[in-house]
Design a protein around this motif. Structure first.
Motif, short mmCIF file in Angstrom:
data_model
loop_
_atom_site.label_atom_id
_atom_site.label_comp_id
_atom_site.label_asym_id
_atom_site.label_seq_id
_atom_site.Cartn_x
_atom_site.Cartn_y
_atom_site.Cartn_z
N GLN A 227 0.93 -1.12 -0.04
CA GLN A 227 -0.17 0.02 0.06
C GLN A 227 0.92 1.37 -0.16
O GLN A 227 0.51 2.20 -0.49
CB GLN A 227 -0.78 -0.09 1.18
N GLU A 300 -3.02 -5.34 6.59
CA GLU A 300 -4.23 -5.12 6.23
C GLU A 300 -4.93 -4.03 6.84
O GLU A 300 -6.02 -3.62 6.76
CB GLU A 300 -5.16 -6.34 6.12
N GLN A 302 -5.71 -3.85 10.23
CA GLN A 302 -6.45 -4.22 11.51
C GLN A 302 -6.00 -3.82 12.70
O GLN A 302 -4.96 -3.93 12.77
CB GLN A 302 -6.77 -5.85 11.31
#
Length: 446
Positions: A227, A300, A302
């Motif tokens: 990302q 991710e 989280q």
């Protein structure tokens, strides 16, 4: 996705915090392995596995074949410890302390010393054969073989006292078994670490194949932050620490993979790519961590990652590890520091004494498994009026000594009918009265 791996890998030298840890562990593990055979303890080699006498010395403790349960416990604890650590932080064992990784690192140091950096080594291999090339290659491989012979010597020194082994080597009187195992271990060290290298990790080691079964979403693994890093190349946001596609993370990898393609079984968790990427980020004045130790859940985004004490796999391995470790330690601390083997004389099962008693003969092998002298008294129980014929008692044994003594057990005929009767030999230590050993045997009546 796993990219094709080149036939021969020339890993580039990297520097950084994780490389410092790797180098430190290489030095420490080799100091332990190569140095322990020369360490003295209680006037003997500190760690010695004396196969001829069936005795095993580990610092102040001595073990016998009957104590192999502790070896089994050690192997189980080591395996569970590896599983536990893998669940927490991935393949740190492979990347930092595995003998294959350590020896491969040492062989690479030799190559860099003699042949130069990764570019020089690749150029030399591509060059036509010449006297200079053969000389350099011969020197590098000669040094690797010399180190391999040193590891073989050290291995055998754990089974034959190092000073005796060195003397025999110097005088040219090495025994056939010592010679075989020195050469055997040296050959495999040279073959696996000097020639096959990463192929052992990617094709021969089973751990690489089943490691994923021990991972969960909170396991720390080496990961590329796609990302932040994508799109990579010239269009990357350098100020934000995006990937500039320099390829150095691939160049430093000892197994030749591209960590940007995601988690791969070939990754040994050595973190060389982290050190390389951090150096590039420092040059760009961008934050570190484009490649880092992290978990799949964290990548991710989280935020509800479970702490270690709430993760089922960690709890399962922790419980087994703690339970077996405690049982083993308690058992070892409470073990009786002597042993006895009872063997009945089968050549003369039963005879009658001058006073009409029945008599059986036995051989009692006493083993003092402690590091100090002990005195023992032996008695016998199990039948009314059972007694020992006149014998020399107490029996004195030096530290870690063994002695076999003959004993004659007598019973009145009315208490020993024809057939076998259960009896017990009771061995007591006069120096440690709390330690009493009972060994079962049988008395043959008539």
């Amino acid at each position: 996705m796993t990219q094709p791996v080149p036939i021969k890998i020339y890993p580039r030298l990297t520097r950084g915090r994780f490389n410092t840890i790797r180098v430190t562990l290489v030095i420490l593990t080799q100091l332990v392995f190569l140095g322990l055979p020369w360490l003295r303890w209680n006037e003997r080699q500190a760690v010695l596995f004396d196969l001829d006498r069936h005795q095993f010395f580990i610092f102040g403790a001595s073990f016998w074949p009957q104590d192999f349960v502790y070896l089994a416990a050690l192997l189980v604890v080591s395996a569970l410890g590896l599983f536990w650590w893998t669940t927490l932080a991935g393949r740190l064992w492979c990347g930092y302390a595995c003998p294959q990784t350590v020896y491969t690192q040492l062989m690479l140091w030799v190559e860099r010393l003699v042949l130069g950096d990764h570019k020089a080594r690749r150029k030399l291999d591509a060059a036509p054969n010449s006297a200079g090339k053969l000389l350099k290659k011969g020197l590098a491989h000669g040094l690797m073989l010399l180190f391999s012979l040193g590891t073989g010597f050290s291995l055998v020194a754990y089974f034959t006292p190092a000073s005796e082994l060195a003397g025999s080597l110097w005088q040219g009187t090495l025994g056939p078994w010592e010679s075989f195992w020195i050469l055997f271990y040296a050959a495999f060290t040279y073959l696996l670490a000097g020639q096959l290298r990463e192929k052992v990790c990617t094709h021969m080691c089973p751990y690489a194949r089943f490691q994923g079964a021990m991972f969960d979403r909170d396991t720390l693994i080496i990961s590329y932050d796609s990302q932040r890093g994508e799109p990579r190349g010239k269009q990357a946001d350098k100020s934000a620490g995006g990937c500039i596609d320099c390829g150095i993370c691939v160049q430093v990898c000892p197994t030749g993979i591209d960590i940007r393609h995601g988690l791969q079984y070939e990754c040994i968790g050595c973190a060389a790519c982290i050190d390389a990427c951090d150096q590039v980020m420092d040059q760009l004045h961008a934050p570190r961590g484009l490649i880092r130790y992290t978990s799949a859940a964290a990548l991710e985004g989280q935020t509800d990652s479970k702490p270690a004490w709430r993760r089922p796999r960690v709890l399962f391995y922790s419980g087994l590890l703690l339970g077996i470790s405690l049982l083993s330690v308690v058992s070892f601390l409470n073990r009786i520091p002597f042993k006895a083997d009872i063997l009945r004389d089968r050549a003369s099962l039963v005879r009658e004494t001058d006073d009409g008693w029945l008599e059986n003969s036995y051989s009692v092998r006493l083993i003092n498994s402690s590091e100090r002298p002990q005195r023992f008294v032996i008695s016998v129980e199990g039948l009314p009026g059972i007694r020992l014929a006149a014998s020399t008692q107490p029996v004195a044994l030096a530290a870690t000594a063994t002695e076999t003594i003959g004993l004659r057990v007598q019973v009145e005929p009315q208490y020993a009918a024809r057939g076998a009767h259960d009896i017990r030999f009771v061995i007591r230590s006069l120096d440690q009265p709390a330690h009493v050993l009972q060994e079962k045997s049988s008395f043959i009546g008539d």
